[in-house]
Enzyme design. Structure first.
Site, PDB file in Angstrom:
ATOM      1  N   GLU A  77      -1.828  -8.666   4.156  1.00 35.74           N
ATOM      2  CA  GLU A  77      -1.710  -9.077   5.559  1.00 35.74           C
ATOM      3  C   GLU A  77      -2.968  -9.336   6.276  1.00 35.74           C
ATOM      4  OE1 GLU A  77      -2.297  -4.866   5.807  1.00 35.74           O
ATOM      5  OE2 GLU A  77      -1.182  -6.148   4.434  1.00 35.74           O
TER       6      GLU A  77
ATOM      7  N   CYS B 265       0.719  -1.301  -0.017  1.00 37.09           N
ATOM      8  CA  CYS B 265      -0.213   0.161  -0.034  1.00 37.09           C
ATOM      9  C   CYS B 265       0.953   1.292   0.000  1.00 37.09           C
ATOM     10  CB  CYS B 265      -0.914  -0.028   1.359  1.00 37.09           C
ATOM     11  SG  CYS B 265      -2.487   1.001   0.980  1.00 37.09           S
TER      12      CYS B 265
ATOM     13  N   HIS C 280      -3.706  -4.939   0.635  1.00 35.21           N
ATOM     14  CA  HIS C 280      -3.203  -5.376   1.947  1.00 35.21           C
ATOM     15  C   HIS C 280      -3.321  -7.035   2.107  1.00 35.21           C
ATOM     16  CE1 HIS C 280      -2.909  -1.524   4.138  1.00 35.21           C
ATOM     17  NE2 HIS C 280      -3.457  -1.264   2.986  1.00 35.21           N
TER      18      HIS C 280
END
Length: 257
Positions: free
Chosen positions: A224, A121, A222
């Site tokens: 994660e 990001c 993202h």
């Protein structure tokens, strides 16, 4: 992954926020990063080390990088538009030169040393700016949609298309990929030496990488936030593991010399 001299666990640095934090009676500035980031590294076989902004960033980065095998530039507040020569948009986040200077120093040093780099990001946006690229400061004014940041801390679901033959495709496959988004800025002009490897259907750059053997991969989304899919972190940790072996070999040679 075994933890021994012949196959050391790679040490992966993750950049962090330096933000106000409260715990009990304490109200202080602290290094902060959501657990999902370092869980993604450790679940993929790496050792996670957090990297808060430092004074004298060039000297600090040089010292830190000597002990790292991989670097992740994480998400966060907007990159300063002054770094790419643009006037500040009213909706751009307040400047955070401490973090920008620190991450730019880490990025430069990592690339000089051949340390694998993964941008997430804000990390993608910083890499683009470092390479001479520019950013759209508020995508709803460009694309006419809030599809990439719906607000309230809720990650938006989007579909990106990954280019066949790219390093990214080697990690997650080519074609459509469902991702989690939370950003209101995005790539405008792509920086020098970066190859776009994924876009959304509106044409917005969603990933790029460095060509050739250098391991530099960056995504606008993202990863994660999807604990069921660690492939991007596994790729970074695998590249970092190769660097760890090389670093251990150099250390042994220095002792024997």
């Amino acid at each position: 992954m075994a933890s021994n001299d012949s196959d050391p666990r790679p040490v992966v640095g993750l950049t962090t926020y330096l933000e106000r934090a409260r715990q009990g009676v304490w109200d202080v500035r602290a290094s902060f990063l959501p657990q999902q980031y370092f869980d993604s590294v450790t679940a993929s076989g790496g050792v996670a080390v957090l990297l808060p902004p430092q004074p004298s960033p060039e000297a600090a980065a040089s010292a830190v990088l000597d002990g790292l095998d991989g670097l992740i530039l994480t998400g966060g507040l907007d990159v300063q538009p002054e770094l790419y020569g643009a006037p500040r948009h009213p909706l751009t986040d307040p400047a955070r030169p401490d973090r920008d200077d620190w991450e730019l120093a880490l990025l430069r040093g990592a690339r000089q040393r051949g340390i694998p780099v993964f941008g997430i990001c804000r990390g993608l946006q910083l890499i683009n700016v470092a390479a001479g690229g520019t950013l759209h400061q508020h995508l709803p004014e460009v694309l006419g949609t809030e599809r990439f940041r719906i607000g309230g801390g809720v990650f938006a679901d989007n579909t990106v298309v990954v280019d066949a033959g790219s390093r990214l495709a080697g990690l997650v496959g080519d074609g459509e990929l469902s991702v989690k988004s939370y950003h209101h800025q995005g790539v405008d002009r792509v920086g020098d030496g970066l190859v776009v490897t994924a876009r959304t259907d509106d044409g917005l750059v969603q990933a790029f990488e460095a060509p050739g053997r250098e391991y530099l991969v960056a995504v606008q989304w993202h990863p994660e936030e999807n604990s069921e899919d660690r492939r991007l972190f596994l790729g970074l940790v695998a590249a970092a593991a190769e660097h760890a072996v090389q670093r251990a070999t150099r250390a042994r040679e220095a002792v024997d010399a």
